[in-house]
Design a protein around this motif. Structure first.
Motif, mmCIF file in Angstrom:
data_model
loop_
_atom_site.group_PDB
_atom_site.id
_atom_site.type_symbol
_atom_site.label_atom_id
_atom_site.label_comp_id
_atom_site.label_asym_id
_atom_site.label_seq_id
_atom_site.Cartn_x
_atom_site.Cartn_y
_atom_site.Cartn_z
ATOM 1 N N LEU A 75 0.862 -1.179 0.000
ATOM 2 C CA LEU A 75 0.000 0.000 0.000
ATOM 3 C C LEU A 75 0.897 1.227 0.000
ATOM 4 O O LEU A 75 1.694 1.417 0.917
ATOM 5 C CB LEU A 75 -0.914 0.036 1.230
ATOM 6 N N TYR A 76 0.766 2.025 -1.058
ATOM 7 C CA TYR A 76 1.525 3.256 -1.180
ATOM 8 C C TYR A 76 0.506 4.402 -1.157
ATOM 9 O O TYR A 76 -0.442 4.407 -1.956
ATOM 10 C CB TYR A 76 2.289 3.320 -2.505
ATOM 11 N N VAL A 77 0.699 5.359 -0.258
ATOM 12 C CA VAL A 77 -0.266 6.446 -0.068
ATOM 13 C C VAL A 77 0.477 7.768 0.079
ATOM 14 O O VAL A 77 1.500 7.838 0.764
ATOM 15 C CB VAL A 77 -1.114 6.191 1.200
ATOM 16 N N ALA A 78 -0.074 8.821 -0.537
ATOM 17 C CA ALA A 78 0.438 10.181 -0.358
ATOM 18 C C ALA A 78 -0.628 10.983 0.385
ATOM 19 O O ALA A 78 -1.755 11.121 -0.096
ATOM 20 C CB ALA A 78 0.737 10.828 -1.711
ATOM 21 N N ARG A 79 -0.270 11.463 1.567
ATOM 22 C CA ARG A 79 -1.193 12.280 2.361
ATOM 23 C C ARG A 79 -0.875 13.750 2.100
ATOM 24 O O ARG A 79 0.219 14.210 2.410
ATOM 25 C CB ARG A 79 -1.068 11.937 3.842
ATOM 26 N N GLU A 80 -1.846 14.429 1.532
ATOM 27 C CA GLU A 80 -1.706 15.848 1.221
ATOM 28 C C GLU A 80 -2.760 16.616 2.022
ATOM 29 O O GLU A 80 -3.604 16.003 2.679
ATOM 30 C CB GLU A 80 -1.886 16.057 -0.289
ATOM 31 N N THR A 81 -2.726 17.930 1.967
ATOM 32 C CA THR A 81 -3.639 18.739 2.762
ATOM 33 C C THR A 81 -5.100 18.434 2.468
ATOM 34 O O THR A 81 -5.885 18.210 3.393
ATOM 35 C CB THR A 81 -3.371 20.244 2.506
ATOM 36 N N HIS A 85 -4.058 10.365 -1.404
ATOM 37 C CA HIS A 85 -3.987 9.748 -2.723
ATOM 38 C C HIS A 85 -3.440 8.327 -2.602
ATOM 39 O O HIS A 85 -2.332 8.122 -2.095
ATOM 40 C CB HIS A 85 -3.108 10.566 -3.671
ATOM 41 N N VAL A 86 -4.229 7.360 -3.048
ATOM 42 C CA VAL A 86 -3.788 5.964 -3.076
ATOM 43 C C VAL A 86 -2.937 5.813 -4.333
ATOM 44 O O VAL A 86 -3.444 5.790 -5.446
ATOM 45 C CB VAL A 86 -4.981 4.983 -3.091
ATOM 46 N N HIS A 122 -5.710 6.620 -9.135
ATOM 47 C CA HIS A 122 -5.791 6.367 -10.574
ATOM 48 C C HIS A 122 -5.978 4.866 -10.763
ATOM 49 O O HIS A 122 -5.262 4.073 -10.157
ATOM 50 C CB HIS A 122 -4.507 6.804 -11.287
ATOM 51 N N VAL A 123 -6.940 4.490 -11.609
ATOM 52 C CA VAL A 123 -7.237 3.084 -11.857
ATOM 53 C C VAL A 123 -7.293 2.864 -13.364
ATOM 54 O O VAL A 123 -7.905 3.655 -14.082
ATOM 55 C CB VAL A 123 -8.606 2.682 -11.230
ATOM 56 N N GLU A 124 -6.658 1.790 -13.830
ATOM 57 C CA GLU A 124 -6.779 1.442 -15.247
ATOM 58 C C GLU A 124 -8.236 1.090 -15.511
ATOM 59 O O GLU A 124 -8.867 0.386 -14.716
ATOM 60 C CB GLU A 124 -5.882 0.260 -15.599
ATOM 61 N N PHE A 146 -5.643 5.188 -20.563
ATOM 62 C CA PHE A 146 -6.368 4.054 -19.991
ATOM 63 C C PHE A 146 -6.682 4.242 -18.506
ATOM 64 O O PHE A 146 -7.329 3.403 -17.901
ATOM 65 C CB PHE A 146 -5.543 2.763 -20.150
ATOM 66 N N HIS A 147 -6.209 5.312 -17.905
ATOM 67 C CA HIS A 147 -6.383 5.527 -16.470
ATOM 68 C C HIS A 147 -7.530 6.479 -16.173
ATOM 69 O O HIS A 147 -7.734 7.453 -16.889
ATOM 70 C CB HIS A 147 -5.092 6.069 -15.849
ATOM 71 N N ARG A 148 -8.239 6.173 -15.109
ATOM 72 C CA ARG A 148 -9.326 7.018 -14.625
ATOM 73 C C ARG A 148 -8.931 7.557 -13.261
ATOM 74 O O ARG A 148 -8.463 6.794 -12.395
ATOM 75 C CB ARG A 148 -10.636 6.227 -14.484
ATOM 76 N N LEU A 149 -9.117 8.852 -13.061
ATOM 77 C CA LEU A 149 -8.897 9.445 -11.745
ATOM 78 C C LEU A 149 -10.209 9.324 -10.992
ATOM 79 O O LEU A 149 -11.241 9.857 -11.425
ATOM 80 C CB LEU A 149 -8.467 10.912 -11.839
ATOM 81 N N MET A 150 -10.168 8.584 -9.901
ATOM 82 C CA MET A 150 -11.354 8.338 -9.085
ATOM 83 C C MET A 150 -11.225 9.132 -7.789
ATOM 84 O O MET A 150 -10.121 9.295 -7.269
ATOM 85 C CB MET A 150 -11.481 6.844 -8.773
ATOM 86 N N GLU A 151 -12.379 9.585 -7.270
ATOM 87 C CA GLU A 151 -12.369 10.367 -6.040
ATOM 88 C C GLU A 151 -13.533 9.965 -5.151
ATOM 89 O O GLU A 151 -14.634 9.695 -5.626
ATOM 90 C CB GLU A 151 -12.491 11.856 -6.369
ATOM 91 N N TRP A 152 -13.266 9.957 -3.858
ATOM 92 C CA TRP A 152 -14.299 9.753 -2.840
ATOM 93 C C TRP A 152 -14.259 10.933 -1.895
ATOM 94 O O TRP A 152 -13.193 11.387 -1.492
ATOM 95 C CB TRP A 152 -14.043 8.472 -2.041
#
Length: 170
Positions: A75-81, A85-86, A122-124, A146-152
């Motif tokens: 699991l690689y995650v970037a925590r921003e303000t 971001h996964v 980002h998900v293929e 081929f990538h989709r930026l997904m957000e929750w």
């Protein structure tokens, strides 16, 4: 499964390459390459990907996913303000569909919700994980190839309740 995390160590790279190889197994099988060529491809591609992630997200959290003492994924995650971001989430095939991905994603959603942030990834478009993200209330907000930026977002009007750890896909 209730996964735990620990920061990556240099000795984990062989295992991490196996997670990468498992995710690309279908494509590698279709290539018709011999074992040595496939191994060289996996090493080159994993090293390039991992190096890119480290450079692009220098403050990122790069963790090994564990089931007890057993390494099962990454699991690689970037925590921003304003967002979490996964960067990458991946499990060995034997540990998929046992709830680890759902537990990790749910924990990230709770963390983001508590601080009013979004969770993005980002998900293929042909990746089976797309169904998991949609089930967890992620919406497509952009695309690149081929990538989709997904957000929750917890405050999104159409966001369903955060799934519990009983949701066993991932």
């Amino acid at each position: 499964m209730k996964p735990t995390l620990r920061p990556l160590r240099a000795a984990d790279h062989v295992f991490l390459r196996s997670v990468y190889a498992a995710a690309r197994a279908r494509d590698i099988a279709r290539s018709g390459w011999d074992v040595a060529t496939a191994d060289a491809y996996v090493r080159m591609q994993f090293d390039a990907q991992h190096g890119f992630y480290r450079k692009r997200y220098p403050a990122g959290h790069f963790d090994l996913v564990l089931d007890g003492d057993i390494s099962v994924g990454r699991l690689y995650v970037a925590r921003e303000t304003q967002r979490i971001h996964v960067i990458e989430i991946g499990m060995l095939p034997a540990y998929r569909n046992r709830g680890a991905g759902s537990a990790l994603l749910g924990a990230l959603q709770r963390e983001a919700g508590a601080r009013g942030a979004a969770v993005t990834t980002h998900v293929e478009s042909n990746n089976r994980a797309m169904a998991l993200y949609r089930r967890f209330g992620f919406r497509e907000i952009g695309s690149a190839g081929f990538h989709r930026l997904m957000e929750w977002r917890a405050d999104a009007p159409s966001a369903p309740p955060t799934p519990t750890s009983k949701d066993h896909t991932a």
